[in-house]
Design a protein around this motif. Structure first.
Motif, mmCIF file in Angstrom:
data_model
loop_
_atom_site.group_PDB
_atom_site.id
_atom_site.type_symbol
_atom_site.label_atom_id
_atom_site.label_comp_id
_atom_site.label_asym_id
_atom_site.label_seq_id
_atom_site.Cartn_x
_atom_site.Cartn_y
_atom_site.Cartn_z
ATOM 1 N N TYR A 33 0.842 -1.199 0.000
ATOM 2 C CA TYR A 33 0.000 0.000 0.000
ATOM 3 C C TYR A 33 0.880 1.252 0.000
ATOM 4 C CZ TYR A 33 -3.212 -3.316 2.443
ATOM 5 O OH TYR A 33 -3.972 -4.393 2.835
ATOM 6 N N TYR A 35 0.211 5.186 1.080
ATOM 7 C CA TYR A 35 -0.719 6.116 1.704
ATOM 8 C C TYR A 35 -0.107 7.510 1.716
ATOM 9 C CZ TYR A 35 -3.707 2.430 3.730
ATOM 10 O OH TYR A 35 -4.583 1.385 3.929
ATOM 11 N N ARG A 48 -3.036 0.420 -3.999
ATOM 12 C CA ARG A 48 -2.749 -0.887 -3.394
ATOM 13 C C ARG A 48 -2.365 -1.879 -4.474
ATOM 14 N NH1 ARG A 48 -6.250 -5.334 -2.200
ATOM 15 N NH2 ARG A 48 -8.099 -4.040 -2.501
ATOM 16 N N GLU A 50 -1.486 -5.942 -5.377
ATOM 17 C CA GLU A 50 -1.456 -7.368 -5.071
ATOM 18 C C GLU A 50 -0.404 -7.946 -6.005
ATOM 19 O OE1 GLU A 50 -3.041 -8.757 -2.637
ATOM 20 O OE2 GLU A 50 -4.192 -6.976 -2.156
ATOM 21 N N GLY A 97 -1.773 -11.038 3.506
ATOM 22 C CA GLY A 97 -3.017 -11.685 3.143
ATOM 23 C C GLY A 97 -4.201 -11.004 3.772
ATOM 24 N N ARG A 98 -5.359 -11.604 3.606
ATOM 25 C CA ARG A 98 -6.587 -10.967 4.045
ATOM 26 C C ARG A 98 -6.706 -10.902 5.561
ATOM 27 N NH1 ARG A 98 -12.391 -12.662 1.677
ATOM 28 N NH2 ARG A 98 -11.540 -11.559 -0.112
ATOM 29 N N TYR B 32 -13.794 -5.638 10.563
ATOM 30 C CA TYR B 32 -12.545 -5.729 11.324
ATOM 31 C C TYR B 32 -12.117 -4.309 11.648
ATOM 32 C CZ TYR B 32 -7.584 -7.327 11.747
ATOM 33 O OH TYR B 32 -6.313 -7.622 12.161
ATOM 34 N N ARG B 51 -12.665 -8.052 15.750
ATOM 35 C CA ARG B 51 -13.562 -8.418 14.654
ATOM 36 C C ARG B 51 -14.985 -7.976 14.995
ATOM 37 N NH1 ARG B 51 -11.081 -10.669 10.751
ATOM 38 N NH2 ARG B 51 -9.100 -11.722 11.095
ATOM 39 N N PRO B 95 -12.927 -6.841 3.563
ATOM 40 C CA PRO B 95 -12.262 -7.637 2.529
ATOM 41 C C PRO B 95 -12.323 -6.938 1.181
ATOM 42 C CG PRO B 95 -13.769 -8.984 3.821
ATOM 43 C CD PRO B 95 -14.042 -7.558 4.182
ATOM 44 N N SER B 96 -11.226 -7.027 0.463
ATOM 45 C CA SER B 96 -11.153 -6.479 -0.882
ATOM 46 C C SER B 96 -10.201 -7.347 -1.672
ATOM 47 C CB SER B 96 -10.664 -5.030 -0.846
ATOM 48 O OG SER B 96 -10.542 -4.504 -2.148
ATOM 49 N N GLY B 97 -10.739 -8.146 -2.548
ATOM 50 C CA GLY B 97 -9.901 -9.077 -3.281
ATOM 51 C C GLY B 97 -9.273 -10.075 -2.335
ATOM 52 N N SER B 98 -7.991 -10.288 -2.486
ATOM 53 C CA SER B 98 -7.284 -11.237 -1.633
ATOM 54 C C SER B 98 -6.669 -10.559 -0.415
ATOM 55 C CB SER B 98 -6.185 -11.939 -2.430
ATOM 56 O OG SER B 98 -5.268 -10.996 -2.925
ATOM 57 N N ALA B 99 -6.956 -9.270 -0.239
ATOM 58 C CA ALA B 99 -6.410 -8.539 0.909
ATOM 59 C C ALA B 99 -7.547 -7.763 1.582
ATOM 60 C CB ALA B 99 -5.284 -7.608 0.456
ATOM 61 N N ARG B 100 -7.205 -6.625 2.162
ATOM 62 C CA ARG B 100 -8.200 -5.845 2.872
ATOM 63 C C ARG B 100 -8.077 -4.372 2.502
ATOM 64 N NH1 ARG B 100 -10.458 -9.173 6.446
ATOM 65 N NH2 ARG B 100 -11.755 -7.512 7.268
ATOM 66 N N LEU B 102 -8.301 -0.749 3.939
ATOM 67 C CA LEU B 102 -8.106 -0.159 5.263
ATOM 68 C C LEU B 102 -8.367 1.341 5.179
ATOM 69 C CD1 LEU B 102 -7.061 -1.140 8.042
ATOM 70 C CD2 LEU B 102 -4.767 -0.504 7.294
ATOM 71 N N PHE B 104 -8.659 4.921 7.458
ATOM 72 C CA PHE B 104 -8.282 5.521 8.727
ATOM 73 C C PHE B 104 -9.152 6.710 9.079
ATOM 74 C CE2 PHE B 104 -4.206 3.656 10.009
ATOM 75 C CZ PHE B 104 -3.886 2.922 8.885
ATOM 76 N N GLY B 105 -9.279 6.968 10.381
ATOM 77 C CA GLY B 105 -9.862 8.198 10.893
ATOM 78 C C GLY B 105 -8.792 9.260 11.021
#
Lengths: 113, 114
Positions: A33, A35, A48, A50, A97-98, B32, B51, B95-100, B102, B104-105
């Motif tokens: 990632y 940011y 991002r 992959e 990974g997720r 999450y 979670r 979840p987004s694809g094979s990752a996540r 994220l 932030f605030g």
């Protein structure tokens, strides 16, 4: 184990000049990632990856920003030309990974004068 | 739009007291939630996560509480120490694809007073 490594730590450039940031993620992390973090704000996602594929670049200002992740390991983020409003901290993070957390580098603080 | 926000931008506590940092989120799809600590000149550092099927999780000196009814998240730090002074961010993940993905605030600056 080395964490996410970014360079340079600091960069000062004049507006309209190009600049590039480099990131080496944690070994084995396929997700990377970039940011952007403005002062007093939370990080905002730019792009991002992959492996070598950019899967989310909707927030990347494509007229001046570009990124690449050749061979799915290291990544570079470039701005050309830089504007005063680009002054911020650019953070790189990686995850494997997720269901794992994202680990952040120390960031590159960019100042455009 | 999606957002994660914090109630207070700054918080000052006496050393040894407990700290409570609050966060509101808006995306019901997030499954999450994570708290990050960011010290000056450093990148965000993972503290604790929870979670969406849980309402409380405890770590070492830290506890995260999740109230999905009002979409509220809090971080409690017990016996706050000078080394706890930092900016704390909540982040929501889905979840987004094979990752996540994220998000932030905007962060809370915690200052521990001697």
């Amino acid at each position: 184990e080395a964490g996410v490594v970014q360079s340079p730590r600091y960069k000062i450039i004049e507006k309209k000049q190009p600049v590039a940031f480099w990131c080496n993620p944690i070994s084995g992390h396929n997700t990377l990632y970039w940011y952007l973090q403005n002062l007093g704000q939370g990080p905002e996602l730019l792009i991002r990856y992959e492996n070598e594929e950019a899967v989310d670049d909707s927030q990347l200002p494509k007229d001046r920003f570009s990124a690449e992740r050749l061979k799915g390991v290291d990544s570079t983020l470039k701005i050309q030309p830089a504007e005063l409003g680009d002054s911020a901290v650019y953070l790189c993070a990686s995850s494997s990974g997720r269901n794992t957390e994202a680990f952040f580098g120390q960031g590159t603080r960019l100042t455009v004068v | 739009g999606e957002s994660v926000g914090l109630h207070l931008p700054t918080l000052s506590v006496q050393e040894g007291d407990n700290s409570i940092i609050n966060c509101a989120y808006s995306n019901s799809a997030s499954d999450y939630f994570i708290w990050y600590k960011q010290e000056s000149g450093k990148g965000p550092q993972f503290i604790i996560d929870i979670r969406s099927n849980m309402d409380k999780r405890q770590g070492q000196r830290v506890t995260v509480l999740l109230n999905k009814t009002v979409k509220h998240l809090s971080l409690q730090i017990a016996a706050t120490q000078p080394g706890d002074s930092a900016v704390y961010f909540c982040a929501e993940s889905k979840p987004s694809g094979s990752a996540r993905q994220l998000t932030f605030g905007s962060g809370t600056q915690l200052t521990v007073l001697p």
